[in-house]
Structure formats: structure tokens, C-alpha cells
Design an enzyme around this catalytic site. Structure first.
Site, short mmCIF file in Angstrom:
data_model
loop_
_atom_site.label_atom_id
_atom_site.label_comp_id
_atom_site.label_asym_id
_atom_site.label_seq_id
_atom_site.Cartn_x
_atom_site.Cartn_y
_atom_site.Cartn_z
CB SER A 77 -1.03 0.24 1.14
OG SER A 77 -1.75 -0.90 1.32
CB SER A 136 -1.06 -1.91 -4.81
OG SER A 136 -0.44 -0.94 -4.06
CG ASP A 182 -1.73 1.72 -5.00
OD1 ASP A 182 -0.66 1.75 -4.12
OD2 ASP A 182 -1.99 1.27 -5.87
#
Length: 341
Positions: A231, A269, A271
Site C-alpha cells: 500500500s 495494492s 493506493d
């Protein structure tokens, strides 16, 4: 503070602020509480104060962009609906967001006795990344007092790298953590600042790019690449008078800086970018129905977008440059980038 003059690469073409930190934006401060105990505990808290006053009474205008939503940030729903931030912004590990939110709520109630009564409730903004590779995240080592200590430690100068919330983070095959940078822009003869702070815990090994150079490939070309996961939280502060709509556009440009460092924003991920301005404030209550507000003409936002992407890009590289080699749980070692440059 920021990348040193001895760092072998220069990021972009813009002009940093005096400290090359998010705190070049007047009023913004940052504090850490770092937790280390043997190899198993590598975690902590980082707090960001948009200004030094009472944030509940005097909110900053804000917006967010969820670039990929594999994350557990608390508080974004109200930020998106009302376009304001009304508490310190807290960064910590994934499983400690509840503890951090409770601490922030208590902190705000102590300063605002009307919260929970005539003033309504408060929206704590808590962001996270998973530091489980180096930290015993199941141990829930972050306590409420650590959050309060990070807030109390907020100042204009602060450490980067493996500190605070970044203590146990990994990034692009290296030790990650907290990074920051700033850029200035001039509009109508007046200089403004755009600052970024990131919690960098993303990416696939071998993909690191620094100012267009395939540094990760050169260092790790014999190591098999893994998935782009983890992240990153990207905070963007400015003293430009922007609306919440314009701040969302600014937040989207964080993805440009992220991609320049080697992320392809993979499935796993999280983001998330959050942008706020210290220039346009919103009172919690007002005796008048109409409030004054300034904004930048949309046609003059290109340099703002340009410098936002550059500040985020450098903040990520700065996190890597400052983070030192760390031995974590089960003897897992994550090397610092500077051992290879």
C-alpha cells in the site's frame, strides 16, 4: 530533510521549499512515535496536523482519490461528502486503525466538549499500510497513548525513513517508510507551496525507477520479481486556495508520481491520496449563510499538477533514501536502498 545534495539523482525540474518537506506549507506539522522491541516489534504512528489551531472548529478543505482500493483507511466517506478534514491525520499499521481512531476521538473530545452533543460527532481520519513483513502486526502493539504522543510531537522538522508509521514498511524490494518533499509554484507573482508526505509500502522488487533510471533492475536483475502489492498513503498539502473539486484533481495526480517510481498499481495494492489546502477554511458553525472563498482558475492548474506529481515522486524516493536496513520478525531482513548506491 528531503533528499540530500549528495544523493546521486535529482528528481524532476521543480524548486523545493526551504526544508523540502510537507511542512514547508505554513502551519503543517508532523510527528512520530516509533515502536521497536527486539526484532518482532517494528511499527508506530505518524501524525499530520494541517494547522496548529482547533481543526474541528476550523476545518481545512480536502478531497481524496482512491487509486486502488485494497486498503482500510477510515474517514474517507465524510471527507468525500463534505470536502473537509476536521482532525489530525493519523498513519499507522493496518490492524491498529481502530485504536488510532479511538485515540483521535478522545483527543478531539477533550478539546471540544460539545462533540457528541450539540456539535454532532467527529470524523477521525486514519490511514494504514500493512507492516506485517517486519512487524508482529497481530500483537496490536500500537496503543492509544502512542497516537497522542505522535500528535504532541508534531513539529516543522521531522525524521524520514523507518520511523513512526514507516518503521516496519517495505517498498519496491527495499526498506520503505515515511518520505516527504515539497515544490513551489508561482501564480500571479505570488509563490505557493505544494508538499507531500508518503507512507511507502508498495511495489515489486526490481521495478524501482529513480528519475527515469531503472535502478531496481540494475540492483536486483538476478532476483525474481514479485507482485505489485502492499500500500501507499500519499498526503498532499498546499497553501493554494483550491476548492474540494480542484483538490480531487490534485489528488489524482499523485498517481503520476507513484507510477514514475515503478508501481503499476497492482490488484493487491492500496493506493490512496488525500489532498488538503490550508488557504480555504470552513468553520464548524457560522452565523452567516454565505462564506467567502477563493479559488485558482482551472486554466492555470497545470503547474500545480506538474509539481504535485514531482513532489509525490520525490517523497517516495526520499522514504527509500532515508530508510535503513531493518531486521524484523522471524529474522526477515529488508535492506536500505543507500547500501546499493
Amino acid at each position: 530533510m528531503g533528499l540530500s545534495n549528495s544523493f546521486p539523482y535529482r528528481i524532476g525540474h521543480g524548486t523545493p521549499g526551504p526544508k523540502n518537506l510537507i511542512t514547508d506549507v505554513p502551519g503543517v506539522t508532523v510527528g512520530h512515535r516509533t515502536l521497536r522491541d527486539g526484532h518482532d516489534v517494528n511499527t508506530g504512528v505518524t501524525a499530520v496536523l494541517p494547522h496548529g489551531g482547533n481543526l474541528f472548529c476550523d476545518k481545512v478543505m480536502a478531497s481524496a482519490c482512491v487509486i486502488n482500493g485494497f486498503g482500510k483507511t477510515m474517514g474517507l466517506v465524510q471527507v468525500e461528502e463534505l470536502g473537509t478534514i476536521e482532525t489530525p491525520i493519523i498513519l499507522t499499521n493496518t490492524l491498529s486503525i481502530g485504536t488510532a481512531a479511538t485515540a483521535v476521538i478522545k483527543y478531539m473530545m477533550a478539546r471540544n466538549p460539545d462533540i457528541g452533543g450539540s456539535a454532532g460527532t467527529v470524523n477521525p481520519l486514519v490511514c494504514e499500510c500493512n507492516d506485517g513483513s517486519l512487524n508482529d502486526i497481530r500483537g496490536l502493539h500500537v496503543k492509544e497513548e502512542h497516537v497522542l504522543e505522535a500528535i504532541e510531537a508534531c513539529a516543522e522538522t521531522f525524521e524520514e525513513g523507518a520511523v513512526g508509521a514507516g518503521t516496519g514498511m517495505c517498498c519496491l524490494g527495499f526498506k520503505g517508510g515515511i518520505g516527504s518533499a515539497s515544490r513551489t509554484v508561482t501564480l500571479d507573482g505570488q509563490t505557493f507551496t505544494i508538499g507531500s508526505l508518503v507512507l511507502a509500502n508498495f511495489g515489486s522488487r526490481g521495478r524501482l525507477m529513480i528519475d527515469g533510471h531503472p535502478v531496481g533492475r540494475e540492483i536486483q536483475e538476478r532476483i525474481e520479481r514479485d507482485a505489485d502489492k502492499g500500500s501507499i498513503i500519499m498526503l498532499i498539502a498546499t497553501d493554494l486556495p483550491l476548492t474540494e473539486r480542484q483538490l480531487k484533481r490534485v489528488a489524482r495526480r499523485a498517481g503520476v508520481g507513484l507510477s514514475r517510481t515503478g508501481s503499476y498499481i497492482g490488484h493487491g495494492s492500496g493506493d490512496i491520496a488525500i489532498a488538503f489546502t490550508t488557504a480555504n477554511r470552513v468553520p464548524h458553525s457560522s452565523d452567516t449563510a454565505l462564506l467567502p472563498m477563493r479559488m485558482v482558475s482551472d486554466g492555470h492548474l497545470d503547474p500545480v499538477f506538474d509539481m504535485t506529481a514531482e513532489a509525490v515522486e520525490e517523497a517516495i524516493i526520499s522514504a527509500l533514501a532515508h530508510a535503513k536496513t531493518t531486521t524484523g520478525k522471524e529474522g526477515h531482513i529488508m535492506k536500505g536502498l543507500m547500501e546499493f548506491l
